[in-house]
Design a protein around this motif. Sequence first.
Motif, mmCIF file in Angstrom:
data_model
loop_
_atom_site.group_PDB
_atom_site.id
_atom_site.type_symbol
_atom_site.label_atom_id
_atom_site.label_comp_id
_atom_site.label_asym_id
_atom_site.label_seq_id
_atom_site.Cartn_x
_atom_site.Cartn_y
_atom_site.Cartn_z
ATOM 1 N N SER A 75 32.196 -8.011 0.072
ATOM 2 C CA SER A 75 31.553 -6.855 0.686
ATOM 3 C C SER A 75 32.354 -5.607 0.317
ATOM 4 O O SER A 75 33.585 -5.582 0.435
ATOM 5 C CB SER A 75 31.530 -7.033 2.200
ATOM 6 N N GLU A 76 31.652 -4.562 -0.079
ATOM 7 C CA GLU A 76 32.326 -3.323 -0.479
ATOM 8 C C GLU A 76 33.050 -2.694 0.714
ATOM 9 O O GLU A 76 34.159 -2.162 0.580
ATOM 10 C CB GLU A 76 31.291 -2.357 -1.049
ATOM 11 N N LEU A 77 32.429 -2.756 1.881
ATOM 12 C CA LEU A 77 33.035 -2.133 3.059
ATOM 13 C C LEU A 77 34.362 -2.805 3.415
ATOM 14 O O LEU A 77 35.342 -2.132 3.754
ATOM 15 C CB LEU A 77 32.085 -2.206 4.266
ATOM 16 N N ILE A 78 34.357 -4.129 3.327
ATOM 17 C CA ILE A 78 35.586 -4.844 3.685
ATOM 18 C C ILE A 78 36.650 -4.629 2.609
ATOM 19 O O ILE A 78 37.834 -4.446 2.912
ATOM 20 C CB ILE A 78 35.281 -6.336 3.932
ATOM 21 N N GLN A 100 25.073 6.840 -3.875
ATOM 22 C CA GLN A 100 23.779 6.830 -3.189
ATOM 23 C C GLN A 100 23.890 6.479 -1.717
ATOM 24 O O GLN A 100 22.872 6.280 -1.055
ATOM 25 C CB GLN A 100 22.832 5.842 -3.872
ATOM 26 N N ASP A 101 25.102 6.305 -1.223
ATOM 27 C CA ASP A 101 25.201 6.053 0.209
ATOM 28 C C ASP A 101 26.499 6.605 0.784
ATOM 29 O O ASP A 101 27.449 6.902 0.064
ATOM 30 C CB ASP A 101 25.043 4.559 0.550
ATOM 31 N N VAL A 113 37.715 -4.727 10.083
ATOM 32 C CA VAL A 113 36.604 -3.789 10.303
ATOM 33 C C VAL A 113 36.105 -3.966 11.734
ATOM 34 O O VAL A 113 35.631 -5.026 12.108
ATOM 35 C CB VAL A 113 35.457 -4.063 9.304
ATOM 36 N N PHE A 116 31.020 -0.481 11.612
ATOM 37 C CA PHE A 116 30.630 0.205 10.381
ATOM 38 C C PHE A 116 29.206 0.711 10.517
ATOM 39 O O PHE A 116 28.425 0.199 11.297
ATOM 40 C CB PHE A 116 30.753 -0.705 9.155
ATOM 41 N N MET A 118 26.044 2.756 7.959
ATOM 42 C CA MET A 118 25.688 3.330 6.660
ATOM 43 C C MET A 118 24.463 4.217 6.824
ATOM 44 O O MET A 118 23.679 4.009 7.752
ATOM 45 C CB MET A 118 25.364 2.218 5.662
ATOM 46 N N ASN A 119 24.323 5.165 5.909
ATOM 47 C CA ASN A 119 23.082 5.946 5.936
ATOM 48 C C ASN A 119 21.931 5.012 5.608
ATOM 49 O O ASN A 119 22.113 3.962 4.995
ATOM 50 C CB ASN A 119 23.132 7.102 4.937
ATOM 51 N N ARG A 120 20.735 5.375 6.042
ATOM 52 C CA ARG A 120 19.599 4.485 5.793
ATOM 53 C C ARG A 120 18.966 4.798 4.445
ATOM 54 O O ARG A 120 19.666 4.928 3.472
ATOM 55 C CB ARG A 120 18.637 4.552 6.958
#
Lengths: 267, 397
Positions: A75-78, A100-101, A113, A116, A118-120
């Motif tokens: 996962s990019e966030l992790i 793009q986000d 984490v 979290f 994210m934009n939709r």
Amino acid sequence: MYRLGLDLGSSYTKGVLVDENNRMTDSYCVRSGYNFNNAATKIINHFNEKYEFGYPVFTCGYGREQIQAPFVSNSELIALSRAVYEIYRSSCSIIDIGGQDTKFIQVNALGQVEKFKMNRKCAAGTGSFLEEIAFRLDVTPEEFTAFAKEATEEVRINSFCTVFAISEIIGMIKNGSTLPNIILGIYNSIILRSFELSLIVDHLVITGGLPAMHPTIVSLFKKSYPDTDSPEHSQFLAAWGCVLLNNERKSMDPIPPDPFPQQGKGE
Amino acid sequence: MHLNNLKEIVARCEELAFDLSFTRAREWKSQGEGRIIVGHLPIYFPREIIHAANGLAVGILGGGDKKLIIRGDAYYQSYICHMPRSIIELAIDKHFEGFDGFIFPSICDVIRNLSGMFQIMGEGKFVKYLDFPQNFKPDIGGTFYRHELQTVLDEVYKLNGVEVTTERLNHSISLFNINRSLISQLYNIRQEFPWRMTAADLYHIVRAGYVLPVEEHNEILTNVVRLISQESGDPMDKIRVLVIGAFCEQPPVGLIRTIELAGCYIVEDDFLLGARWIQGDIETNSNDPLESVTSAYLEKSTFSSSVFDVGNPKEVRLLNLIRYRKVDGVIFAAPSFCDPALLDHPILQKECNDKNIRFISFLYSENTGQFKVIKEQVGTFSDSIKLWDEPVPAFSL
């Protein structure tokens, strides 16, 4: 033996080479284009010329599974959180502004984490928003930063949508607003969008391609949150985190066979 | 369908499930005298009674991502969910030609309004807004519900003159008992061995049953149960999740695939909930089978946002399901603007919070085509559980 981390993002693919002490040794970035595998191959070939590194490569980002070389995806966030924690070793809030986000991540004191967001669907407030406006204004990122420094007052951009924002900006130019003031307004518009996602409680870390290319935006964040920072190589942190994260995984999916047995083995 | 290979069966089911011309249903109707097609909307309708009246109850689940909405948007405000727009679009484009009647179960105001639009548009030979009881006492809700079902049968009788005898209805009930039992077996096998068949494949197989005669669907299900009872595939390092919120407007298959690709096995869901609505069998040798169908609704219904549930609250039933399916986390995925689902989520999520059950939440619509953000969210959810979470703790209810 080095390890390779790849962040296959919607706009750019970023690669980092990590040494045995988990240090980022080298980095390289290419446009993702329409084929993530092509972008990844360019980075693999680039590093292959100078370094010997092992497989699998560690991936994250939108195209994280769309490469032919053996990989372990994350996962990019992790991955990003892991890299930021490696630098600061404390709890923090992260705002990552990508192509793009936009992501908000709350990291706890253990580096986990906690939350979290994210934009939709819409790309307003992301790198694409800025890229599109820069293209329409015929201004480079370097010029953007220089112009913002000349601003005398902020112009507020009200439109959420990129397309409407451009129309609004063209209208402002016609009405006599100066480009530096408009550019400051564009930066602040992005910052406001990111605050809509966030519940910042402590140290704020800004990451992603945007702060790397537009350092002015970090100083603008500081006006709202003085304890704001953007580490070096902020665009490459997620790719680095992929490699760091791999040391902590309890188990792994089976690794697909290497389709390019001659590539990347340092032979 | 004489297919012995899972891949072929799934491909055929996918074709059937998303055939917006309802080819097989029309074909079935043309193959016998007095046959009728009755379309029904989500969530649940007792298809047994239509089967017993020489009819085929066909599930209408919207156009999904297969139908471009052009005129449907004109019928609904922007703050209404997506499914009724695509159903109107299908109606305008004559996809329901050959349908004799339509049932609109009482699940929300939007579906009620849609039934009115169908009446105004003159779709089919009858349009019935089917009021389900919210009082579960047999002498009150039961009597009312039985009367509602009888009204449907009266409409069908006017069309084909078929009398629903005790024998016919008991036979139909037994076929649908088999159907639910086979679907239940599929879910149970996937709970133990989710790598043997993807959730998207299971979805196609169950959804095909909405447009097929039950006898044919039972044959498919029997084959699939046999095939996935055998060892195949390799387990992956994925978490096990329950997906809830999608009981009416269906998620695009891309969304189901995205969840599994992002590191989850979906071992329980409320997609196509109507096919699994009655929990267990309905009595098959009753002298009054319509009463059996009625009682089954009162006593054996699953839980959903459209059912009044004092005395048997849905949050407790969700926890039971979480425990039964041994899931690592819950994904709340609801259609945008679905009032019943979104009003329930705070209640259900509070219960998950109180019991330390991890969950995430996002919205979709039936034609969502961009899954990048959802994939990242689900991937993070999955990775965070794999990296840092202990298994879901035992909890007392």
